[in-house]
Design a protein around this motif. Structure first.
Motif, PDB file in Angstrom:
ATOM      1  N   HIS A 115     -45.628  80.929 -19.297  1.00  0.00           N
ATOM      2  CA  HIS A 115     -44.956  82.168 -19.391  1.00  0.00           C
ATOM      3  C   HIS A 115     -45.174  82.649 -20.751  1.00  0.00           C
ATOM      4  CE1 HIS A 115     -43.611  81.581 -15.135  1.00  0.00           C
ATOM      5  NE2 HIS A 115     -43.060  80.191 -15.374  1.00  0.00           N
ATOM      6  N   LEU A 116     -45.025  83.959 -20.944  1.00  0.00           N
ATOM      7  CA  LEU A 116     -45.340  84.502 -22.022  1.00  0.00           C
ATOM      8  C   LEU A 116     -44.208  85.522 -22.226  1.00  0.00           C
ATOM      9  CD1 LEU A 116     -49.096  85.027 -22.204  1.00  0.00           C
ATOM     10  CD2 LEU A 116     -47.786  83.167 -23.269  1.00  0.00           C
ATOM     11  N   SER A 117     -43.482  85.434 -23.498  1.00  0.00           N
ATOM     12  CA  SER A 117     -42.471  86.406 -23.777  1.00  0.00           C
ATOM     13  C   SER A 117     -42.619  87.014 -25.109  1.00  0.00           C
ATOM     14  CB  SER A 117     -41.106  85.648 -23.866  1.00  0.00           C
ATOM     15  OG  SER A 117     -39.774  86.248 -24.321  1.00  0.00           O
ATOM     16  N   LEU A 118     -42.402  88.302 -25.087  1.00  0.00           N
ATOM     17  CA  LEU A 118     -42.439  89.326 -26.383  1.00  0.00           C
ATOM     18  C   LEU A 118     -41.181  89.024 -27.089  1.00  0.00           C
ATOM     19  CD1 LEU A 118     -44.782  90.602 -27.571  1.00  0.00           C
ATOM     20  CD2 LEU A 118     -43.935  92.708 -26.798  1.00  0.00           C
ATOM     21  N   ASP A 119     -41.227  88.318 -28.311  1.00  0.00           N
ATOM     22  CA  ASP A 119     -40.088  87.991 -29.092  1.00  0.00           C
ATOM     23  C   ASP A 119     -39.682  89.320 -29.996  1.00  0.00           C
ATOM     24  OD1 ASP A 119     -37.955  86.651 -29.882  1.00  0.00           O
ATOM     25  OD2 ASP A 119     -39.215  85.152 -31.023  1.00  0.00           O
ATOM     26  N   ASP A 120     -38.507  89.346 -30.621  1.00  0.00           N
ATOM     27  CA  ASP A 120     -38.135  90.166 -31.298  1.00  0.00           C
ATOM     28  C   ASP A 120     -38.353  91.547 -30.996  1.00  0.00           C
ATOM     29  OD1 ASP A 120     -37.111  88.088 -33.086  1.00  0.00           O
ATOM     30  OD2 ASP A 120     -38.767  87.947 -34.110  1.00  0.00           O
ATOM     31  N   PHE A 121     -38.325  91.970 -29.479  1.00  0.00           N
ATOM     32  CA  PHE A 121     -38.830  93.217 -29.160  1.00  0.00           C
ATOM     33  C   PHE A 121     -37.953  94.328 -29.785  1.00  0.00           C
ATOM     34  CE2 PHE A 121     -39.785  97.035 -26.563  1.00  0.00           C
ATOM     35  CZ  PHE A 121     -41.305  96.717 -26.724  1.00  0.00           C
ATOM     36  N   GLY A 122     -38.579  95.391 -30.269  1.00  0.00           N
ATOM     37  CA  GLY A 122     -38.071  96.538 -31.009  1.00  0.00           C
ATOM     38  C   GLY A 122     -38.098  96.729 -32.369  1.00  0.00           C
ATOM     39  N   THR A 123     -38.665  95.539 -32.965  1.00  0.00           N
ATOM     40  CA  THR A 123     -38.598  95.447 -34.513  1.00  0.00           C
ATOM     41  C   THR A 123     -39.993  95.944 -34.707  1.00  0.00           C
ATOM     42  OG1 THR A 123     -39.304  93.262 -34.256  1.00  0.00           O
ATOM     43  CG2 THR A 123     -36.931  93.614 -34.800  1.00  0.00           C
ATOM     44  N   GLY A 124     -41.010  96.043 -34.013  1.00  0.00           N
ATOM     45  CA  GLY A 124     -42.138  96.498 -34.195  1.00  0.00           C
ATOM     46  C   GLY A 124     -42.544  97.810 -33.745  1.00  0.00           C
TER      47      GLY A 124
END
Ligand code: C2E
Ligand code: CA
Ligand code: CA
Ligand code: CA
Length: 279
Positions: A175-184
């Motif tokens: 599984h793949l999770s997009l980390d720190d979302f919102g900072t980019g």
């Protein structure tokens, strides 16, 4: 010559020189840490809406002989700069697989997942997926038990290449999770091309969710985007019941943070969160 002069000046600045010396010392110490087994993994529980344990994030710590437990924030940048992160990261994945193999033995723990942070330098190596596959088979663990946390900048550096690499990992069940979302500043257009399972809302947005209207709007937007892409949403840095209630009300379903537990050692995690003792 002018530029050289400026560099020379900087070089002889005693403060700069001290910084440089400290950096070199840290890099040297990191090599030692690997060969002397000074790294340890900590686990922080992840829970669903019903407060049921679904897994944990793996967070690296450095058990330094003099400084004690060192935070990854202090040494990951150095490890990335020197490339040592490739070896350290491979070690973390191997450790995670070893824990998952032990959890495979009991019905209570067989469905838990471990989420491992991955650096750009690691992910962009051509043999990354192959190496992860080798770690899984070495420990007899199925890919579905493993989740990899990737940052937006990593994923969007080269969308075509990243998507292909991610597809390779997905085909192994990972599984793949997009980390720190919102900072980019990812656009929906690019995110749609990536085979993600989850988005993780960065703790910086969760922190002020009840006091800063901008953060509240942002979090609602992130959850909306995730729903749109049919992805799970995990909030990190949840510290209060009020934050959890707000997040739940707006469609978040997975939580991680001090409200439940700080990151703890594997032994402590198993004592606190797993009902039956493991072999
Ligand atoms: P991250 O991936 O954003 O991890 C979340 C950080 O928030 C962790 O810090 C965690 O201890 C902390 N945290 C968790 N719950 C709360 C909370 O309720 N409140 C607050 N204020 N903080 C909370 P940690 O363990 O110091 O890790 C820092 C960063 O180091 C991680 O940020 C991650 O980017 C990186 N990192 C950690 N382990 C690894 C690793 O194995 N490989 C790589 N490449 N990076 C790692
Ligand atoms: Ca993370
Ligand atoms: Ca974060
Ligand atoms: Ca804020």
């Amino acid at each position: 010559a002018k530029a050289d002069g400026r560099n020379a000046f900087r070089f002889f600045d005693p403060q700069m020189q001290q910084l440089l010396a400290e950096r070199l010392k840290l890099e040297d110490d990191l090599k030692q840490a690997l060969s002397h087994s000074q790294f340890v993994i900590y686990l922080q529980p992840q829970l669903d809406d019903a407060a049921k344990l679904v897994g944990a994030e793996v967070l690296l710590r450095w058990q330094h002989p003099e400084k004690g437990l060192v935070s990854p924030l202090e040494f990951i940048p150095s490890a990335e700069r020197t490339g040592l992160i490739v070896e350290i990261g491979a070690w973390v994945i191997d450790q995670a697989c070893a824990v998952l193999a032990r959890w495979e033995k009991s019905a209570d723990t067989r469905s838990l997942t471990l989420a491992v942070n991955v650096s750009a330098r690691q992910f962009h190596r051509a043999d990354f997926a192959t190496e992860v596959g080798k770690a899984l088979s070495r420990h007899g663990v199925s890919g579905e038990r493993l989740k990899l946390e990737l940052t937006e900048s990593l994923a969007l550096e080269n969308v075509a290449e990243s998507a292909a690499r991610m597809q390779e990992l997905r085909s192994m069940g990972i599984h793949l999770s997009l980390d720190d979302f919102g900072t980019g500043q990812s656009s929906l257009y690019y995110l749609k091309q990536l085979p993600l399972s989850q988005m993780k809302i960065d703790q910086s947005f969760v922190r002020d969710i009840l006091t800063d209207p901008n953060d509240a709007v942002l979090v609602k937007t992130i959850i909306g985007m995730a729903n749109n892409l049919k992805l799970e949403v995990m909030a990190e840095g949840v510290e209060t019941e009020a934050q959890r209630a707000y997040l739940r009300e707006h469609g978040c379903t997975l939580y991680q943070g001090y409200l439940f537990s700080p990151p703890i050692s594997v032994a402590e995690f198993e004592r606190q969160f797993l009902a039956a003792p493991l072999a």
